[in-house]
Design an enzyme around this catalytic site. Structure first.
Site, PDB file in Angstrom:
ATOM      1  N   HIS A   1      66.146 -40.687 152.872  1.00  0.00           N
ATOM      2  CA  HIS A   1      67.097 -40.099 153.826  1.00  0.00           C
ATOM      3  C   HIS A   1      66.348 -39.614 155.063  1.00  0.00           C
ATOM      4  O   HIS A   1      66.755 -39.862 156.192  1.00  0.00           O
ATOM      5  CB  HIS A   1      67.812 -38.881 153.225  1.00  0.00           C
ATOM      6  CG  HIS A   1      68.559 -39.152 151.961  1.00  0.00           C
ATOM      7  ND1 HIS A   1      68.722 -38.199 150.986  1.00  0.00           N
ATOM      8  CD2 HIS A   1      69.178 -40.272 151.507  1.00  0.00           C
ATOM      9  CE1 HIS A   1      69.433 -38.708 149.992  1.00  0.00           C
ATOM     10  NE2 HIS A   1      69.704 -39.957 150.285  1.00  0.00           N
TER      11      HIS A   1
ATOM     12  N   ARG B   1      77.221 -49.852 146.069  1.00  0.00           N
ATOM     13  CA  ARG B   1      77.503 -48.426 146.292  1.00  0.00           C
ATOM     14  C   ARG B   1      78.981 -48.157 146.611  1.00  0.00           C
ATOM     15  O   ARG B   1      79.380 -47.022 146.770  1.00  0.00           O
ATOM     16  CB  ARG B   1      76.587 -47.903 147.405  1.00  0.00           C
ATOM     17  CG  ARG B   1      76.638 -46.384 147.579  1.00  0.00           C
ATOM     18  CD  ARG B   1      75.426 -45.909 148.319  1.00  0.00           C
ATOM     19  NE  ARG B   1      75.529 -44.565 148.820  1.00  0.00           N
ATOM     20  CZ  ARG B   1      75.727 -44.270 150.083  1.00  0.00           C
ATOM     21  NH1 ARG B   1      75.873 -45.235 150.992  1.00  0.00           N
ATOM     22  NH2 ARG B   1      75.779 -43.026 150.491  1.00  0.00           N
TER      23      ARG B   1
ATOM     24  N   CYS C   1      64.920 -44.656 144.247  1.00  0.00           N
ATOM     25  CA  CYS C   1      63.667 -44.677 145.004  1.00  0.00           C
ATOM     26  C   CYS C   1      63.914 -44.405 146.491  1.00  0.00           C
ATOM     27  O   CYS C   1      65.051 -44.358 146.950  1.00  0.00           O
ATOM     28  CB  CYS C   1      62.971 -46.015 144.819  1.00  0.00           C
ATOM     29  SG  CYS C   1      63.846 -47.374 145.621  1.00  0.00           S
TER      30      CYS C   1
END
Ligand code: CFM
Length: 545
Positions: A198, A99, A65
């Site tokens: 981003h 991550r 998302c």
């Protein structure tokens, strides 16, 4: 045991495409057909692909998302900024340490990575509003840690109830006076994927941090490394190589980065863009406001690393740097070549499929090629058409309601600090040598004609593709890992690297060669048949019988 490998030659790409679409309702098939492309790039007719459009509901996409793209990807790897998630606890918890972006606390020891910050919104906050709770959380962080900056991330419910996170952040910033507080409107639903996140992150980072510190920075050949997130320690290996060459990294966006790196990024003389998809906006804004040119680089693959280093050296044009870079390449390559030559007889001719984010499905093809392996199918989860077809298509991209949802910030040349890094004559001379700035050709021209390029691949298509083409290895993320391995094909995570890495730079290439060699040549995969696949009739009995 007979393997299904022979299927690869029996299926033409057009037939595979037909197979993938066969089970869909007509409307879904029409939509997906535009995102499944048979590459013809080598005939010089780069075809058009549909990308960066909404996922069909219920199709089980690999995407994430908008919040993930903003909080997790761009801001997540920064170590001395406190990232506060305004939302239910799950949004923060599942974005916490998953991550594998590594950090080195450095001499100051400031590192908030091990913490998970959340306002932990409850039903009553949704009903009565969460602004007070947010202000209290910011105050608590300030009192406890006194960080250089606190950033606030909106999650879906925050957008739906309309909490004004920007005003809260501004008020707290004014109140503190020595702590930069700002917010991101990165609600998960804001765009069609993490790519929107981003863009939102790039805008705010640029508006609130870049250019805040005008102290001159020491070091020669000063660059920004944009779009490198230090997954599995990639950034550490790139730093090692750059340092050895005598190149100074002013900032990394944003692997193992600090507040000061963002604030000082305008002091660099060249921006090197590693992941084009996630950070090209910052590269462009940095050029417009401060006059810093940007180039595309790739440190995935030993040959690509050497090429990128040479490109940086050629930009500065200093013979001492050019020689130093050549010496480093000459020193590093023998160890890389030794391992490569060792694995080559075992890996040559093997096949790979890569379905990763918005840049790795391209970059990692270089590493596989170095091992003599072919990429027979690849695609991005959330890239835009320019990542497939090259930046030349940008002026022709359709602006739909979803892209319009994301703010485009107006950037102009800074009246005092804009400084062209090269004269026009110098830029001209570089262009005449074939040097390209602001250029990225995308994934398609590097792939073989007839290879299948698929945007936003989903669970069903991934499994069908593997059943039909039987690659020797499939690369994607954790959601795909076990369903693919159950089909008897090794699966390598190219987001988190499983528990491996680094894979960037010279030492990273060595790690990758060894690991892929082990994976594609292991015999364990042929034993992956479940009992019901071996014998179709299973008779059940009650345990008490
Ligand atoms: Fe860039 Fe990335 Fe990627 Fe990306 Fe990502 Fe990632 Fe990725 Mo996962 S920034 S686009 S949003 S290279 S987290 S470090 S691996 S999908 S291909």
């Amino acid at each position: 045991m007979a393997t299904a490998k022979t299927k690869l030659v029996q299926w033409a790409p057009a037939d595979i495409k037909k197979e993938l679409l066969k089970k869909y309702p007509a409307k879904v098939a029409r939509k997906r057909a535009k995102q499944i492309l048979i590459n013809e790039a080598l005939e010089n007719t780069t075809p058009e692909i549909t990308a960066n459009v909404r996922t069909i509901p219920g199709i089980i996409t690999m995407r994430g998302c908008t919040y993930a793209g903003c909080k997790g990807v761009i801001m997540g790897p920064t170590r001395d900024i406190v990232n506060l998630v305004h939302g239910p606890i799950g949004c923060s918890f599942y974005a916490w340490l998953t991550r594998r972006n590594q950090t080195d606390p450095g001499p100051d020891g400031e590192n908030y990575m091990p913490y998970c910050f959340s306002t932990d919104m409850q039903d009553s906050d949704i009903i009565f509003g969460g602004e007070k709770k947010l202000a209290a959380a910011i105050q608590e962080i300030y009192d406890l840690f006194h960080p250089k900056a606190i950033t606030v991330f909106a999650t879906c419910p925050v957008g739906l109830i309309g909490d004004d996170i920007h005003t809260v952040a501004r008020n707290m910033k004014e109140k503190f006076g020595d702590c930069n507080v700002f917010a991101f409107s990165c609600e998960g639903y804001k765009g069609v994927s993490q790519s929107a996140g981003h863009h939102i992150a790039n805008n705010q980072v640029f508006a609130h941090m870049v250019g805040e510190n005008n102290e001159p920075k020491a070091g020669e050949y000063r660059i920004n490394l944009l779009g490198e997130y230090n997954i599995g320690g990639d950034g550490f290996e790139i730093d090692r190589v750059l340092k050895k060459c005598g190149i100074t990294t002013i900032s990394t966006f944003s692997g193992n980065s600090t507040y000061d790196q963002f604030a000082s990024a305008h002091m660099a003389d060249l921006s090197c863009v590693m992941c084009h998809r996630s950070i090209n906006y910052v590269a462009d804004m940095m050029e417009t406001r401060f006059g810093i040119p940007w180039i595309k680089v790739n440190f995935i693959g030993a040959a690509s690393t050497a090429k990128s280093l040479r490109k940086i050296a050629a930009y500065f044009g200093d013979q001492a740097l050019i020689d130093r870079v050549e010496a480093v390449i000459a020193e590093e390559m023998p160890a890389v070549d030794a391992v490569r030559e060792d694995v080559l007889p075992r890996t040559t001719g093997k096949t790979a499929m890569l379905f990763v984010g918005g840049s790795r499905a391209h970059h990692y093809q270089d590493l596989f090629a170095e091992m003599g392996m072919r990429t027979i199918s690849a695609g991005y989860e959330f890239a835009h058409r320019d990542d497939y077809e090259g930046r030349r298509v940008i002026p022709h991209l359709k602006v739909d309601a979803d892209s319009r949802n994301i703010e485009e910030i107006e950037v102009e040349a800074d009246p005092e600090r804009f400084r062209p890094r090269k004269t026009e004559a110098e830029m001209q001379a570089l262009a005449e040598q074939g040097y390209t700035f602001k250029e990225y050709d995308g994934l398609l021209p590097d792939m073989e004609a007839g290879s299948l390029v698929i945007d936003d691949l989903n669970q069903y298509e991934a499994e069908r593709l593997v059943e039909l083409m039987r690659p020797d290895i499939f690369c994607a993320g954790i959601k795909e890992k076990f369903s693919i391995q159950k089909l008897g094909v090794p699966m390598k995570q190219l987001h988190s690297y499983d528990s491996g890495g680094p894979y960037a730079g010279f030492q990273g290439a060595v790690n990758f060669y060894k690991e892929i060699d082990r994976l594609v040549n292991s015999r364990v995969w042929r034993h992956m048949k479940a009992p019901w696949q071996e014998s179709l009739e299973l008779s059940a009995t009650y345990v008490w019988e």
